[in-house]
Design a protein around this motif. Structure first.
Motif, PDB file in Angstrom:
ATOM      1  N   UNK A 176     123.099 121.176  48.125  1.00  0.00           N
ATOM      2  CA  UNK A 176     122.381 122.244  48.731  1.00  0.00           C
ATOM      3  C   UNK A 176     122.218 122.727  49.911  1.00  0.00           C
ATOM      4  N   UNK A 177     122.620 122.851  51.023  1.00  0.00           N
ATOM      5  CA  UNK A 177     121.907 122.781  52.004  1.00  0.00           C
ATOM      6  C   UNK A 177     121.079 124.574  51.684  1.00  0.00           C
ATOM      7  N   UNK A 178     120.016 124.511  52.820  1.00  0.00           N
ATOM      8  CA  UNK A 178     118.956 125.282  52.991  1.00  0.00           C
ATOM      9  C   UNK A 178     118.386 125.420  54.977  1.00  0.00           C
ATOM     10  N   UNK A 179     118.241 126.926  54.831  1.00  0.00           N
ATOM     11  CA  UNK A 179     118.057 126.481  56.751  1.00  0.00           C
ATOM     12  C   UNK A 179     116.271 126.709  56.381  1.00  0.00           C
ATOM     13  N   UNK A 186     121.772 128.161  52.659  1.00  0.00           N
ATOM     14  CA  UNK A 186     123.198 128.773  52.879  1.00  0.00           C
ATOM     15  C   UNK A 186     124.138 128.233  52.841  1.00  0.00           C
ATOM     16  N   UNK A 187     124.559 127.408  52.257  1.00  0.00           N
ATOM     17  CA  UNK A 187     125.559 126.893  51.643  1.00  0.00           C
ATOM     18  C   UNK A 187     125.286 125.908  50.382  1.00  0.00           C
ATOM     19  N   UNK A 188     126.201 125.196  49.072  1.00  0.00           N
ATOM     20  CA  UNK A 188     126.636 125.382  48.504  1.00  0.00           C
ATOM     21  C   UNK A 188     127.961 124.268  48.139  1.00  0.00           C
ATOM     22  N   UNK A 189     128.093 123.335  47.802  1.00  0.00           N
ATOM     23  CA  UNK A 189     129.160 122.551  47.227  1.00  0.00           C
ATOM     24  C   UNK A 189     128.940 121.321  46.879  1.00  0.00           C
ATOM     25  N   UNK A 247     118.031 123.041  57.667  1.00  0.00           N
ATOM     26  CA  UNK A 247     117.129 122.121  57.378  1.00  0.00           C
ATOM     27  C   UNK A 247     117.179 120.758  57.240  1.00  0.00           C
ATOM     28  N   UNK A 248     117.172 121.534  55.696  1.00  0.00           N
ATOM     29  CA  UNK A 248     116.867 120.317  54.298  1.00  0.00           C
ATOM     30  C   UNK A 248     118.466 120.500  53.800  1.00  0.00           C
ATOM     31  N   UNK A 249     118.498 119.220  53.041  1.00  0.00           N
ATOM     32  CA  UNK A 249     119.452 119.676  51.357  1.00  0.00           C
ATOM     33  C   UNK A 249     119.049 118.863  51.086  1.00  0.00           C
TER      34      UNK A 249
END
Length: 296
Positions: A228-231, A237-240, A267-269
């Protein structure tokens, strides 16, 4: 004066009160006497009608069908639900169903038998969810019909311990087994060699990837690595999915990779490993800070 029997016509003595031929009492009416000699049917001597025998056996038939359905549903449940859950659901369907049948048919305890069938259906659904809906519904219908056709009495209140202990025992086993499995599973995977490369491509998008290794040291029915990607504000903001596999081999190390392509820079994952597509409790999590670079 000669008199004759009004019933059979035989010649009688003048002072006769009964007919010597047929035994008819001369001062009674032969019609009334005939009616009195017709045997009257009584409800006490009437045989029990068996036209509703099928309906009274319907709860038993449905309980057997529910047991068979629970086995079929268990065999048809996807492995991602966990083989242990599938086997437990089938065992509960068989044992719980047979106990319910024994209580309502052999022990003449329809109320307690119905409770056991309901508990069995609920437990099957707890373990395999929507894959056990049919058997659960049939178990409950069988319980309702048991109460309708066989009444709601119970002769031995101590037998209430059977459905109660069935539910409590499975519930305790579920909690204990889940906690033990979670602890063992967490110690059976290791994630390492994580690398990141997110760049500004100069055309309004940020592209790149996160890669790493996952080592598996026990047998799993299913494993999945989610990224999971975070702003900067902490919003996703995105997940895969970086990697997933049914029945990964114990003792092997697998590569996972997640591709990123968005207008906003992450900004982080968060990297998490789960053993079920519906499990909200990850076996492993790790947060990493992402430093983007210019690819121009």
């Amino acid at each position: 004066m000669v008199q004759y029997c009004r019933k059979c016509g035989a010649e009688l003595e003048d002072d006769a009160e009964f007919c010597d031929s047929c035994g008819f009492k001369l001062d009674s009416n032969p019609i009334d006497d005939k009616q009195n000699t017709i045997p009257q049917k009584t409800t006490e001597n009437m045989p029990v009608e068996n036209k509703n025998e099928f309906l009274t056996k319907l709860p038993l038939i449905l309980a057997i069908i529910a047991i068979i359905a629970s086995i079929g549903e268990g065999l048809g449940t996807p492995m991602l639900m966990g083989w242990n859950n599938i086997m437990t659901a089938m065992a509960i369907g068989i044992v719980g169903g047979l106990i319910g049948i024994f209580l309502m048919e052999k022990m003449n305890e329809p109320l307690i038998g119905a409770a056991e069938l309901i508990v069995t259906g609920v437990l099957v659904f707890m373990f395999i969810g929507r894959f056990g809906e049919i058997s659960t519904i049939i178990f409950i219908i069988s319980a309702i019909l048991t109460l309708y056709f066989k009444g709601m009495h119970n002769n031995n209140k101590k037998l209430w311990a059977i459905p109660i202990l069935t539910f409590v025992l499975i519930f305790v086993m579920l909690i204990a087994g889940g906690a033990l499995y979670q602890a063992n599973a967490e110690n059976s995977i290791a994630v390492g060699n994580i690398t990141q490369n997110i760049t500004d491509d100069g055309y309004g998008y940020y592209t790149g990837y996160i890669t790493g290794d996952i080592r598996v040291d026990t047998n799993f029915d299913y494993l999945c690595v989610n990224i999971d990607y975070y702003d900067s504000e902490g919003k996703i903001i995105d997940s895969n999915i970086g990697w997933n596999d049914n029945h990964p081999d114990s003792g092997n190390t697998y590569k996972f990779s997640s591709f990123y392509f968005k207008e906003n820079p992450p900004a982080k994952a968060k990297i998490s490993v789960v053993d079920s597509a519906t499990d909200n409790t990850p076996l492993y999590t790790e947060n990493i800070t992402i430093v983007t670079s210019s690819g121009v």
